[in-house]
Design an enzyme around this catalytic site. Structure first.
Site, short mmCIF file in Angstrom:
data_model
loop_
_atom_site.label_atom_id
_atom_site.label_comp_id
_atom_site.label_asym_id
_atom_site.label_seq_id
_atom_site.Cartn_x
_atom_site.Cartn_y
_atom_site.Cartn_z
N SER A 107 -30.76 -17.27 15.98
CA SER A 107 -29.90 -16.63 16.04
C SER A 107 -28.51 -17.50 16.62
O SER A 107 -28.76 -18.37 17.53
CB SER A 107 -30.56 -15.13 17.77
OG SER A 107 -28.85 -14.67 17.70
N TYR A 130 -23.30 -15.53 12.63
CA TYR A 130 -22.25 -14.70 12.40
C TYR A 130 -20.66 -15.11 12.23
O TYR A 130 -20.30 -16.32 12.35
CB TYR A 130 -22.47 -13.74 13.34
CG TYR A 130 -23.23 -12.48 14.21
CD1 TYR A 130 -23.43 -11.65 13.30
CD2 TYR A 130 -24.18 -13.23 15.29
CE1 TYR A 130 -24.35 -10.62 13.44
CE2 TYR A 130 -25.14 -12.73 15.34
CZ TYR A 130 -25.16 -11.25 14.79
OH TYR A 130 -26.16 -10.11 14.97
N THR A 156 -25.72 -12.72 8.28
CA THR A 156 -25.93 -11.55 9.08
C THR A 156 -24.43 -11.05 8.72
O THR A 156 -23.38 -11.23 9.17
CB THR A 156 -26.48 -12.05 10.66
OG1 THR A 156 -28.08 -11.90 10.58
CG2 THR A 156 -25.91 -10.17 10.77
N LYS A 228 -28.19 -11.00 5.20
CA LYS A 228 -29.23 -10.71 5.91
C LYS A 228 -28.65 -9.27 5.80
O LYS A 228 -27.11 -9.12 7.18
CB LYS A 228 -29.87 -11.23 7.34
CG LYS A 228 -30.16 -10.49 8.38
CD LYS A 228 -30.97 -10.98 9.22
CE LYS A 228 -31.42 -10.37 10.08
NZ LYS A 228 -30.21 -9.37 11.40
N HIS A 252 -31.39 -4.48 10.33
CA HIS A 252 -30.84 -5.33 12.38
C HIS A 252 -31.91 -4.46 12.95
O HIS A 252 -30.59 -4.18 14.31
CB HIS A 252 -28.86 -4.90 12.60
CG HIS A 252 -28.12 -6.04 13.27
ND1 HIS A 252 -27.98 -6.75 12.98
CD2 HIS A 252 -28.55 -6.60 14.74
CE1 HIS A 252 -27.79 -8.02 14.32
NE2 HIS A 252 -28.29 -7.56 14.84
#
Ligand code: FNR
Length: 361
Positions: A107, A130, A156, A228, A252
């Protein structure tokens, strides 16, 4: 740990070992948590059409994702801040991924730095990102990931704003300083009211992101790009047109828009038919059994990602816990393949499952 017989049992153990604020953060979904339940329940409405008298004395679950060989089509989803679950954080998770021969998607909101994760073991790693308002910070992370040997970037796209996670609001969820952004951005928020994670997202995430920004990402990296958070046929088509290298069908983990459909219900008609085999399609959300993995593959996914069960395994038993989660799912998948008459991943077909809309075939 020998007492644990399925991945769901790790949830209770995690609940006992975590402070309430962190357990609620990991387990919670958005608003009414309708989609949270649906993600799991939708799998229960799909039944098998098992074939018999097939030689299943040897089962081979191995497959390739973007060319990288993995032992089974079960990967680790990107989940934030593993150090809140265990002192070794993402390093423990990566070691488990390496031991299980699978891919870990690290992440953007990891607690350990991407270099620490990279040097801890030889797991195949993708980096989830992100896109921050400060593009330079995101670009720097992408460059660091390239240098540290990450194999793909997973962008994402379902968080222009953070979903309303009411437990985090009530608990005044604290956002810690993330080491990856030390000296660049302060991620520490000790909120006097509301969720610190929500406040952090509001101040840093770029809500103006559009499909054009795939071009921007492409201009700064040669790594394959996956998006994603795709749930509709329109967006699946846009993703293919944007030239991405893969799609993750995801809501998510039901943490963003409540009443989004369960991912398994949109996988086939909405995504796989539109993508038509041009790029790999992965799925996450509610995968808790080897039977769920099989169902996702039968409906067209190349692999699934596991979110919460990995975090629960980590919270309960560290690296061993994560390894056990992946191994239990692999064992269940192996048995499902044997009992369905599928000795290899390539033998799993659409005819091996029946969705609730289909009459008895
Ligand atoms: C997530 N997820 C997530 N996704 C992402 O792209 N970046 C992130 O940092 C996070 N962080 C995160 C934290 C926690 C605690 C959870 C539960 C989830 C979503 C994650 O990648 C995945 O889509 C879901 O977790 C899959 O659903 P299950 O397996 O948790 O049901």
């Amino acid at each position: 740990m020998d007492q644990i017989v399925n991945v769901n049992e790790f949830q209770e153990l995690a609940k006992r070992s975590l402070p309430k604020m962190y357990y609620d953060f990991y387990s919670g979904g958005a608003e009414d948590q309708h989609t949270l339940k649906e993600n799991v329940e939708a799998f229960t409405r799909i039944m098998f059409r098992p074939r018999v008298l097939v030689d299943v004395s040897k089962i081979d679950m191995s497959t390739r994702i973007l060319g990288y060989p993995i032992s089974a089509p079960i990967m680790i989803a990107p989940t934030a801040m593993h150090m809140l679950a265990h002192p070794q954080g993402e390093i423990a998770t990566a070691k488990a991924a390496a031991a299980c021969n699978t891919i870990m998607i690290v992440s953007y909101m990891a607690s350990c730095t991407i270099e620490e994760v990279a040097s801890s073991c030889n797991a195949i790693r993708f980096l989830q990102i992100y896109v921050y308002k400060r593009r330079d910070v995101t670009a720097q992370m992408v460059k660091r990931a390239e240098k540290a040997g990450f194999k793909a970037i997973v962008m994402t796209v379902d968080v222009p704003k953070l979903g309303r996670r009411e437990a985090d609001i009530k608990n005044k969820m604290v956002s810690p300083q993330l080491r990856n952004f030390e000296g660049l951005i302060s991620t520490k928020v000790l909120p006097s009211k509301g969720s610190g994670v929500e406040a952090l997202a509001a101040s840093t995430f770029d809500a103006s992101l559009t499909w054009k920004d795939i071009e921007w990402l492409r201009s700064i990296t040669k790594l394959p790009i996956l998006v994603k958070g795709v749930l509709t046929r329109e967006d699946a088509l846009k993703a293919v047109e944007a030239g991405v290298d893969g799609i993750v069908v995801s809501n998510h983990g039901a943490r963003q828009l409540d009443y989004s459909p369960a991912t398994i219900t949109v996988l086939e008609e909405v995504i796989v038919h539109v993508v038509g085999g041009r790029i790999p399609v992965l799925l996450d959300g509610g995968v808790r059994r080897g039977t769920d993995v099989f169902k996702a593959l039968a409906l067209g996914a190349q692999a699934v990602l596991i979110g919460r069960p990995v975090v629960y395994g980590l919270a309960a038993k560290g690296e061993d816990g994560v390894r056990k989660v992946i191994e239990m799912l692999k064992n269940e998948l192996e048995l499902t393949m044997a009992l369905s008459g599928c000795p290899t991943i390539g033998d799993i077909t659409r005819n091996h499952v029946r969705t609730e809309n289909e009459r008895l075939k």
